[in-house]
Design a protein around this motif. Sequence first.
Motif, PDB file in Angstrom:
ATOM      1  N   SER A 176      -0.891   6.652  -2.134  1.00 28.83           N
ATOM      2  CA  SER A 176      -2.233   6.813  -1.549  1.00 28.83           C
ATOM      3  C   SER A 176      -2.617   8.247  -1.165  1.00 28.83           C
ATOM      4  CB  SER A 176      -2.377   5.898  -0.316  1.00 28.83           C
ATOM      5  OG  SER A 176      -1.942   4.604  -0.617  1.00 28.83           O
ATOM      6  N   PRO A 177      -2.494   9.186  -2.118  1.00 25.73           N
ATOM      7  CA  PRO A 177      -2.926  10.557  -1.815  1.00 25.73           C
ATOM      8  C   PRO A 177      -4.446  10.653  -1.824  1.00 25.73           C
ATOM      9  CG  PRO A 177      -2.254  10.410  -4.107  1.00 25.73           C
ATOM     10  CD  PRO A 177      -1.994   9.054  -3.491  1.00 25.73           C
ATOM     11  N   TYR A 230       2.358  -1.622   4.368  1.00 31.74           N
ATOM     12  CA  TYR A 230       1.729  -0.304   4.281  1.00 31.74           C
ATOM     13  C   TYR A 230       2.805   0.745   4.463  1.00 31.74           C
ATOM     14  CZ  TYR A 230      -2.696  -2.761   5.111  1.00 31.74           C
ATOM     15  OH  TYR A 230      -3.769  -3.604   5.024  1.00 31.74           O
ATOM     16  N   GLY A 254      -7.363   8.051  -1.439  1.00 30.91           N
ATOM     17  CA  GLY A 254      -8.420   8.530  -0.552  1.00 30.91           C
ATOM     18  C   GLY A 254      -9.512   9.137  -1.424  1.00 30.91           C
ATOM     19  N   TYR A 272      -2.761   4.217  14.541  1.00 29.90           N
ATOM     20  CA  TYR A 272      -3.857   3.723  13.713  1.00 29.90           C
ATOM     21  C   TYR A 272      -3.553   2.319  13.174  1.00 29.90           C
ATOM     22  CZ  TYR A 272      -6.789   3.052   9.644  1.00 29.90           C
ATOM     23  OH  TYR A 272      -7.644   2.511   8.728  1.00 29.90           O
ATOM     24  N   PHE A 273      -2.341   2.110  12.683  1.00 22.74           N
ATOM     25  CA  PHE A 273      -2.022   0.792  12.115  1.00 22.74           C
ATOM     26  C   PHE A 273      -1.913  -0.287  13.187  1.00 22.74           C
ATOM     27  CE2 PHE A 273      -1.242   3.082   8.172  1.00 22.74           C
ATOM     28  CZ  PHE A 273      -1.859   2.208   7.287  1.00 22.74           C
ATOM     29  N   ASP A 282       0.875  -1.159   0.000  1.00 21.81           N
ATOM     30  CA  ASP A 282       0.000   0.000   0.000  1.00 21.81           C
ATOM     31  C   ASP A 282       0.918   1.215   0.000  1.00 21.81           C
ATOM     32  OD1 ASP A 282      -1.771   2.081   1.147  1.00 21.81           O
ATOM     33  OD2 ASP A 282      -3.109   0.394   1.555  1.00 21.81           O
TER      34      ASP A 282
HETATM   35  N1  ARG Z   1      -5.012   8.519   2.058  1.00 24.31           N
HETATM   36  C1  ARG Z   1      -4.337   8.404   3.319  1.00 24.31           C
HETATM   37  C2  ARG Z   1      -3.670   9.724   3.688  1.00 24.31           C
HETATM   38  O1  ARG Z   1      -3.361  10.521   2.844  1.00 24.31           O
HETATM   39  C3  ARG Z   1      -3.261   7.358   3.291  1.00 24.31           C
HETATM   40  C4  ARG Z   1      -3.771   5.973   3.063  1.00 24.31           C
HETATM   41  C5  ARG Z   1      -2.806   4.948   3.530  1.00 24.31           C
HETATM   42  N2  ARG Z   1      -3.246   3.585   3.259  1.00 24.31           N
HETATM   43  C6  ARG Z   1      -4.167   2.933   3.970  1.00 24.31           C
HETATM   44  N3  ARG Z   1      -4.494   1.707   3.589  1.00 24.31           N
HETATM   45  N4  ARG Z   1      -4.720   3.433   5.026  1.00 24.31           N
HETATM   46  O2  ARG Z   1      -3.426   9.939   4.875  1.00 24.31           O
END
Ligand code: ARG
Length: 563
Positions: free
Chosen positions: A121-122, A329, A160, A338-339, A118
Amino acid sequence: MDYKKMVAETLAPALTDVLSAEEIYQKIERPKDTAKGDYAFPAFTLAKIFKKAPQQIAADLAEKIDASKFDKVEVAGPYLNFFLDKAAFSAEILGNVLTQGADYGQNQNGNGGNVPIDMSSPNIAKPISMGHLRSTVIGNSIAEILKKNGYKPIKDNHLGDWGTQFGKLITAYLKWGNEEDVKKDPISYLVQYYVKFHKEDVEHPELDDEAREWFKKLEDGDQQAHELWSWFRDESLKAFNAIYDKLGVKFDTYNGEAFYNDKMQAVIDELKDKGLLKESQGAQVVNLDKYDLNPALILKSDGASLYITRDIATAVYRENTYHPAMNLYVVGSEQMYYFKQLKAVLTEMGLPSAKDLHHIPFGLITVNGKKLSTRSGRIILLDEVLDDAIEMAQKQIAAKNPDLANKDQVAKQVGVGAIIFGDLKNERMNSIDFNLEEQLKFEGETGPYVQYAHARAESILRKASDVEVPTADAKISDPEAWDTIKALADFPDTVVEALKEFEPSDIAKYSIRLAKSFNKYYAHSKILADDAEKPARIALVKSVSTVLKESLRLLGVEAPDEM
Ligand code: ARG
């Protein structure tokens, strides 16, 4: 050949009743200073057993062993130092590199296992941040390192692209937006609408109701809502892809949060069936006391899902689709807690891949002291940083090598490479202040420095194009070459080490070491002299070129043949 094992086997007959071969192997050290040998056995560790002075033990051992496979074995105080047979060693290492080429260092430890990563991931309709860039670059390198270790990485951009903010965005766009603007500069206009929404809703709270309604419509599959959402997504992706293209990073999948919308109910049902969901003030949570963590909020009181709900569905999907050997990730350290929660929930659910779920966090980065962040709705665009780097590289090349044929292409490789390398040479958890000028220097621990060493090797090879490069028996006796040969020998282990800690900086540091030792060798030895060892030296240069290029490739950095 495992030379450490050779040292252990040499010592074993002299220590039969005292240590097992394995115990001897564990004790053997590798002196940092090559003047102290290539391997050292610390005899003082046996002082208690032999009840003798360590120096004496070392001297006795030296007497007893058969040292014929080594250049020499020396007693140095409480140590026994082993010096490898340089000619034999170089012939073996260079033979390995030249017969395997770019495959040198490849292992099959991963057995072809799938590893979803992963990364990047913007968030749609928002600027890509420096954190997303680090995730992109680190994730991309880890994917290459995984392949080199026999795994099959699947690079997934977990965009996102879902959440209540899209209700706000649609409301704002319909009120104040304009199609032409969005097409021209999607991110900055979409951000402006969003910012305006938040200003206006202070005085007009009815906007929030409207936004909620639009999000509801979106969730219910309303055509207009869906079309707008999908258009925002496409336009944002175009802007992100322009940056990915410049960085040379590709993804296997773009399964963003929205991809899991229709996969969430099954997950919620499963949580319920397993008795994991508990009500708390109208919301549904999973209790994580046993992990010393706060409860994970899975469903809001209005039934809406959250970031973690989508991540649980994602992990379940990846489990069923890939049966992953590991689940990675690459996400900033601010999501560490969170993770932990995510992993705990998945563990409670009994998801097999929860065990090998790794959050790979990284530190903050600033550029020339400035944070790359939103500046009144605009950002210091990443794109601009990359372009600045390319321009600086152009200037350097114009000064250094004005006749270079494909100047622009090389400037891009050097400029972008400098940025990627400047990031990856740092242990990922370190915070870094990124100085563009520093990272573009051809001297120092930089990408261009390593690229230049590779180009130098290629230039020597062009000058020696008449030499037939031997793949066997390339024996080099020149002590000046020794550090380079040993660095070449260490590449396969470095590939393994880098994966253990998910640390691309291991590869970057290694490439600096190899480039440095090669430059020193180049300065001290006449590589092109016409004598009997010339073909062996050319074999060495070719090996250096191969391994430098391969190291850079593992980082996602290109290696031009001329610069
Ligand atoms: N879109 C999220 C951000 O900008 C990051 C996502 C990371 N990946 C995930 N599977 N949560 O903070």
